[in-house]
Structures are given as structure tokens and as C-alpha cells.
Write a protein that holds these residues in place. Structure first.
Motif, PDB file in Angstrom:
ATOM      1  N   PRO A  28       0.823  -1.225   0.000  1.00  0.00           N
ATOM      2  CA  PRO A  28       0.000   0.000   0.000  1.00  0.00           C
ATOM      3  C   PRO A  28       0.856   1.274   0.000  1.00  0.00           C
ATOM      4  O   PRO A  28       0.571   2.226  -0.736  1.00  0.00           O
ATOM      5  CB  PRO A  28      -0.813  -0.103   1.289  1.00  0.00           C
ATOM      6  N   LEU A  29       1.951   1.238   0.781  1.00  0.00           N
ATOM      7  CA  LEU A  29       2.824   2.413   0.830  1.00  0.00           C
ATOM      8  C   LEU A  29       3.545   2.588  -0.508  1.00  0.00           C
ATOM      9  O   LEU A  29       3.697   3.711  -1.005  1.00  0.00           O
ATOM     10  CB  LEU A  29       3.841   2.250   1.976  1.00  0.00           C
ATOM     11  N   ALA A  30       3.964   1.448  -1.117  1.00  0.00           N
ATOM     12  CA  ALA A  30       4.651   1.511  -2.420  1.00  0.00           C
ATOM     13  C   ALA A  30       3.739   2.158  -3.458  1.00  0.00           C
ATOM     14  O   ALA A  30       4.180   3.006  -4.242  1.00  0.00           O
ATOM     15  CB  ALA A  30       5.054   0.106  -2.864  1.00  0.00           C
ATOM     16  N   VAL A  31       2.456   1.793  -3.436  1.00  0.00           N
ATOM     17  CA  VAL A  31       1.506   2.353  -4.401  1.00  0.00           C
ATOM     18  C   VAL A  31       1.342   3.852  -4.153  1.00  0.00           C
ATOM     19  O   VAL A  31       1.357   4.662  -5.095  1.00  0.00           O
ATOM     20  CB  VAL A  31       0.145   1.615  -4.301  1.00  0.00           C
ATOM     21  N   THR A  34       4.445   5.709  -5.284  1.00  0.00           N
ATOM     22  CA  THR A  34       4.505   5.747  -6.745  1.00  0.00           C
ATOM     23  C   THR A  34       3.545   6.811  -7.278  1.00  0.00           C
ATOM     24  O   THR A  34       3.913   7.600  -8.159  1.00  0.00           O
ATOM     25  CB  THR A  34       4.165   4.363  -7.321  1.00  0.00           C
ATOM     26  N   GLY A  35       2.343   6.842  -6.701  1.00  0.00           N
ATOM     27  CA  GLY A  35       1.367   7.861  -7.116  1.00  0.00           C
ATOM     28  C   GLY A  35       1.933   9.259  -6.892  1.00  0.00           C
ATOM     29  O   GLY A  35       1.803  10.139  -7.751  1.00  0.00           O
ATOM     30  N   GLY A  36       2.598   9.456  -5.752  1.00  0.00           N
ATOM     31  CA  GLY A  36       3.189  10.753  -5.438  1.00  0.00           C
ATOM     32  C   GLY A  36       4.269  11.132  -6.436  1.00  0.00           C
ATOM     33  O   GLY A  36       4.323  12.276  -6.910  1.00  0.00           O
ATOM     34  N   ALA A  37       5.126  10.142  -6.786  1.00  0.00           N
ATOM     35  CA  ALA A  37       6.223  10.413  -7.730  1.00  0.00           C
ATOM     36  C   ALA A  37       5.656  10.774  -9.108  1.00  0.00           C
ATOM     37  O   ALA A  37       6.143  11.702  -9.768  1.00  0.00           O
ATOM     38  CB  ALA A  37       7.135   9.197  -7.834  1.00  0.00           C
ATOM     39  N   VAL A  38       4.606  10.054  -9.528  1.00  0.00           N
ATOM     40  CA  VAL A  38       3.983  10.343 -10.830  1.00  0.00           C
ATOM     41  C   VAL A  38       3.411  11.758 -10.811  1.00  0.00           C
ATOM     42  O   VAL A  38       3.614  12.549 -11.752  1.00  0.00           O
ATOM     43  CB  VAL A  38       2.884   9.294 -11.145  1.00  0.00           C
ATOM     44  N   CYS A  88      10.322   4.211  -9.339  1.00  0.00           N
ATOM     45  CA  CYS A  88       9.071   3.660  -8.785  1.00  0.00           C
ATOM     46  C   CYS A  88       9.134   2.134  -8.812  1.00  0.00           C
ATOM     47  O   CYS A  88       8.790   1.462  -7.827  1.00  0.00           O
ATOM     48  CB  CYS A  88       7.868   4.108  -9.604  1.00  0.00           C
ATOM     49  N   VAL A  89       9.552   1.587  -9.980  1.00  0.00           N
ATOM     50  CA  VAL A  89       9.564   0.127 -10.150  1.00  0.00           C
ATOM     51  C   VAL A  89      10.559  -0.524  -9.188  1.00  0.00           C
ATOM     52  O   VAL A  89      10.270  -1.546  -8.570  1.00  0.00           O
ATOM     53  CB  VAL A  89       9.916  -0.236 -11.615  1.00  0.00           C
ATOM     54  N   THR A  90      11.728   0.116  -9.026  1.00  0.00           N
ATOM     55  CA  THR A  90      12.779  -0.505  -8.203  1.00  0.00           C
ATOM     56  C   THR A  90      12.673  -0.042  -6.745  1.00  0.00           C
ATOM     57  O   THR A  90      12.057  -0.712  -5.927  1.00  0.00           O
ATOM     58  CB  THR A  90      14.165  -0.162  -8.783  1.00  0.00           C
ATOM     59  N   ALA A  91      13.228   1.123  -6.442  1.00  0.00           N
ATOM     60  CA  ALA A  91      13.379   1.561  -5.043  1.00  0.00           C
ATOM     61  C   ALA A  91      12.046   1.703  -4.312  1.00  0.00           C
ATOM     62  O   ALA A  91      11.897   1.244  -3.174  1.00  0.00           O
ATOM     63  CB  ALA A  91      14.147   2.877  -5.017  1.00  0.00           C
TER      64      ALA A  91
END
Ligand SMILES: [Zn+2]
Ligand SMILES: [Zn+2]
Length: 509
Positions: A28-31, A34-38, A88-91
Motif C-alpha cells: 500500500p505504501l509503495a503504491v 509511486t502515485g506521489g512520484a507520478v 518507482c519500479v525498483t526503489a
């Protein structure tokens, strides 16, 4: 650039254990991260759009300067976007989240769902779609300032126009790779059969063969309507003994000035012109552009590219196998240490060959393609040349020789003018400090890695007016380069194939 984007997306879709690179965030945190980075990189695109729209609306006379800044920043942001998606995909753990969550049950076992690897580069797809939606405003403002009164895409039409190119040039090859992996998971026996392997080996060249047929519906190309332009192009094609299925028009709403040829055989071969090229080029320059495209066919460049790709990819696979076998067999302590370090990261070993392929294509395919472009340029000049090597101009009474055998000053100038027109406004001459100039020259070279910078191409052609013998020397050298490349690749493949064993190589392909 599409070729490197394909490699980056293929890398993301490979069965790498992304969890090993993640900073350990729960899905959930990864998602959320990732949303934040996008969202962050899309805010850069928004800032760029605001700059373009505000500046052009306030002072339309600055449109060319703004268009140049916009182009430069859009290119820079392309790399920022790609880097962010990779992070996003890696770290940030997006890749690990996809691999741990998107499962189906097959034969009582949990396996990654069919085509689920396409979800790994999803952050990039999201950024891409966001950018199309955002940049629409900037493109519309520039278009309105550059072509007053000319209609522009609707937002949906603009997104579709971009999505169609992306689907054909990028998504299609990525889909083939993910399709092969899906089959490997759900029907491993079929995927390991010789027939399937042979089919996959032929898929690349086959794709090159059918791509032109797919191109028409996917890009929404329309046949060039009968009229003076078409009649003229057909007459030139007849004079040059060139056959193709059709001349097509690519409706870009004035977005692109370009032409291209696709197809290996006359029955599945198209020459495509963008709408703006047909509108803006005078008839003699349009002939020169068609001459360039026909030059690619006459010099068999598309066949050469297909052969080059087939040989190169097989040789790279053989080389990777060879190095792997050597590493496995090595007994020297330093190699044993390397082997021990790699234990636990086996799934990552699929990535270096992809990076190697990218670097190889950039250097070797770049060198090949630049030579082929020059051959096509020279052919384009000859297509509009008369038999008088000292002619001072052409008119309605000029007789052009059959085929493209002669080179005359007017033919060269006509082609050079066409090339200049399609290049658009160029940067001003050298300025700034020496390192700054060197850097800009390097960026120009990288930008035009496969075609060469247009001013250089024009300089070379104009030089042929005074030194026609240079052309024969160039053709000899280009021929020698192609022969050396194909023979070199063939020998490397035979040598490596015998070393690693042909059966092992076929299995790896
Ligand atoms: Zn070309
Ligand atoms: Zn002439």
C-alpha cells in the motif's frame, strides 16, 4: 528514440525479482509513493505548459523561441520521466507490489497473471498519458501562433494521435515479449518446443514484413487522393522503376513535416507523407523527398536493417551465453568471488544484456543508419537531377534521365532545400564558451544519432557540386562498411555458436 524506450519497457517486463531492489515498503505504501512520484513529474509538465501558454499568448512573435525551449525541456523531462518510473519500479517498490499481488491459480499453483508484467511499467504509462493530456494545451497554443486559422486536434484527438504512434512503435514489440513470457508460464511445454522457438526467431523479421500492413489502420493513414501531387509522384516512381502498394497521407493537423517508407516487398510497401509535407513543399522538393525514400528501397536498406537486427540479437545472445559459461567454469579465485557475489541476484542477470543491446544499437546501428541515410540523400538528389553536370536550373522543358544515374547542381540544391525545410528553425550558430559549444554539439549528435544532424547532411551534399568524385568514394566506403559489418557479425555468430553449442543457443533464443 522508440527503440530505446522499447528496450527500457522490455527490461521492466522481464522476470526480475524487483523486491530485491526495493527499499522495503509494504505494497500500500509503495503504491502511494509511486502515485506521489507520478504526480510530482506531472507537475513539471504542468509548469512547462504554463510557461509556453503564457509566453506565447502574451507575445506571439516569440513563438519560435518558445517552441525551441519547449522542445528542449520536453526532451529533458522525457529522461526525468523515465528515471522516475524506473525509481518507482525498483526503489519505491511498485515492481515488487505487482509481483506479490497480481496472481492467478493455475494447476493449483500461484502464478503471475497473464500479461501482468505489463503492470510493472504502469507508472511510465500513467506519466505518458498525463503528459499527452497536459502538453496538449502547450501544443495548441504554439500551433495557434505558428499557423493562425488552422484547426488543431481536440484533446481526445491529440491523445489518440500520440497513442497510435506509441501502440505501433513501442507497445507492439513489448506485447510480443510479454506474450512469450505468459506462454512460458501457462504452457511451458509449447513454449519450449522447437517449432515455437523457430517461430519466435522468425517473429522479428516477420514483424518487419507485416508492420507496413498494420501501420495503415493503426496510424489511421489514408491513400493520397488522385490529383496533381499524386500524378507527379507516380510519374517519378515510374521513371525510377519503383513499385509500392500505395502512397499514403498521415493526417497530423500540421504537427509533423516528414515522409517515410515501410515494407520489404512491393506488395506490402507504402510511402507515407505527412499532411504538412504535402502542403508546404514545392513539387520539385516533394519529388526529391520521394527520391530519398525510394533510395532506401533501391539500396535495400530495409532488408539490411532486418538482417542486421537478426544477426545482432543472435550474436549478443551467443556472447552472453559464452560469458556465462566461462564464468561458471572459471576456477581462479577472483572469478569464484564474482560468482559468489552474484548468488541471490540471478534474476537481475537478464538486465545487463538489455543494456548491452541498447548501447550496441546506439553505436553500431547508428553508424549503419547514418551511412544509409546519406545514400538515400544522394539518391534523392539524383532523382531530381538532369544529365547536365553543369546545369544552372530546371524548367518545364528539362529532360530527366531514366533511373537515377546523374547528379547535377540543381538536383543537389533542390534536395538540400527540401531537407532544410523539413528540419524546421535551427539553433543559432556557435555561441558561448568552448565546453558549452562542445556539449551542444554532442547533444545535437546524440539527438540525431540515427540520421546525422541536418546541417551536416546539407553541407556534404552541397560539397558534391564541386567534388562529384567524392560520391563514388563514399559509395565504395559505405559498401565496404556494410560488408564488413555483416561478415563480422556472421563470423562472430559462427564462432560463438560453435563454442556454446548450437542447441544451447537455440534454446536461449
Ligand atoms: Zn531516410
Ligand atoms: Zn540539372
Amino acid at each position: 528514440m522508440p527503440i530505446f524506450l522499447v528496450l527500457a519497457l522490455v527490461a521492466a517486463c522481464l522476470p526480475v525479482r524487483w523486491a530485491e531492489a526495493s527499499l522495503g515498503f509494504e505494497p500500500p505504501l509503495a503504491v502511494a509513493l509511486t502515485g506521489g512520484a507520478v504526480a510530482l513529474v506531472l507537475s513539471f509538465a504542468l509548469a512547462l505548459r504554463r510557461f509556453v501558454v503564457r509566453t506565447v499568448c502574451a507575445d506571439p512573435s516569440r513563438r519560435f523561441e518558445v517552441a525551441r525551449h519547449y522542445g528542449t525541456w520536453r526532451r529533458r523531462l522525457f529522461f526525468v520521466n523515465l528515471g522516475t518510473a524506473a525509481a518507482c519500479v525498483t526503489a519505491l517498490g511498485w515492481g515488487a507490489a505487482v509481483q506479490s499481488e497480481v496472481y492467478v491459480t493455475a494447476d493449483g499453483q500461484l502464478v503471475l497473471a497473464p500479461f501482468a508484467e505489463l503492470l510493472v511499467p504502469l507508472p511510465y504509462f500513467a506519466i505518458l498519458l498525463g503528459c499527452w493530456l497536459i502538453y496538449f494545451g502547450a501544443e495548441r497554443a504554439l500551433h495557434a501562433a505558428q499557423h493562425p486559422g488552422r484547426p488543431f486536434w481536440s484533446r481526445g484527438g491529440y491523445v489518440l494521435y500520440n497513442a497510435r504512434q506509441f501502440a505501433l512503435l513501442v507497445l507492439l514489440p513489448v506485447l510480443l515479449v510479454t506474450g512469450q513470457q505468459t506462454l512460458g508460464r501457462f504452457a511451458p511445454e509449447a513454449a519450449q518446443s522447437d517449432a515455437f522457438r523457430a517461430a519466435m526467431l522468425c517473429a522479428g523479421p516477420l514483424l518487419v514484413l507485416v508492420l507496413p500492413l498494420l501501420m495503415k489502420p493503426v496510424l489511421g493513414l489514408k491513400p493520397l487522393q488522385p490529383g496533381p501531387a499524386r500524378a507527379r509522384l507516380e510519374a517519378l516512381a515510374r521513371r525510377l522503376h519503383f513499385r509500392c502498394t500505395d502512397f499514403l497521407v498521415w493526417h497530423t493537423n500540421g504537427g509533423a513535416v516528414n515522409a517515410l517508407i515501410a515494407g520489404l516487398v512491393p506488395r506490402a510497401r507504402y510511402v507515407v507523407f505527412t499532411d504538412r509535407l504535402l502542403e508546404e513543399l514545392p513539387p520539385d522538393e516533394l519529388d526529391a523527398v520521394l527520391g530519398h525514400e525510394i533510395g532506401h528501397a533501391k539500396h535495400m536498406h530495409i532488408w539490411l536493417y532486418a538482417l542486421f537486427l537478426l544477426l545482432s540479437l543472435s550474436t549478443i545472445a551467443a556472447l552472453v551465453l559464452f560469458l556465462g559459461q566461462r564464468l561458471d567454469a572459471a576456477e581462479a579465485p577472483e572469478w569464484v568471488r564474482v560468482r559468489d557475489t552474484l548468488v541471490g541476484f540471478e534474476s537481475w542477470l537478464v538486465l545487463p544484456p538489455v543494456a548491452l543491446t541498447g548501447a550496441y544499437l546506439f553505436v553500431v546501428f547508428g553508424a549503419l543508419s547514418r551511412r544509409c541515410e546519406r545514400q538515400a540523400d544522394v539518391y534523392g538528389c539524383k532523382a531530381v537531377s538532369c544529365a547536365n553536370a553543369r546545369c544552372t536550373g530546371h524548367d518545364a522543358t528539362t529532360v530527366f534521365p531514366d533511373g537515377a544515374r546523374c547528379l547535377c547542381p540543381t538536383g543537389v540544391r533542390t534536395f538540400a532545400r527540401a531537407l532544410d525545410r523539413v528540419s524546421g528553425p535551427q539553433d543559432a550558430g556557435p555561441r558561448g564558451s568552448a565546453p558549452g559549444r562542445a556539449w551542444r554539439a554532442f547533444v545535437e549528435w546524440v539527438k540525431h544519432w540515427s540520421h546525422g544532424p541536418i546541417p551536416k547532411r546539407i553541407d556534404y551534399l552541397m560539397g558534391l557540386i564541386d567534388r562529384p568524385a567524392d560520391e563514388r568514394r563514399f559509395q565504395r566506403r559505405a559498401f565496404a562498411f556494410k560488408c564488413a559489418l555483416v561478415l563480422g557479425l556472421l563470423s562472430a555468430l559462427v564462432l560463438l555458436g560453435t563454442q556454446v553449442g548450437w542447441r544451447t543457443l537455440l534454446d536461449a533464443l
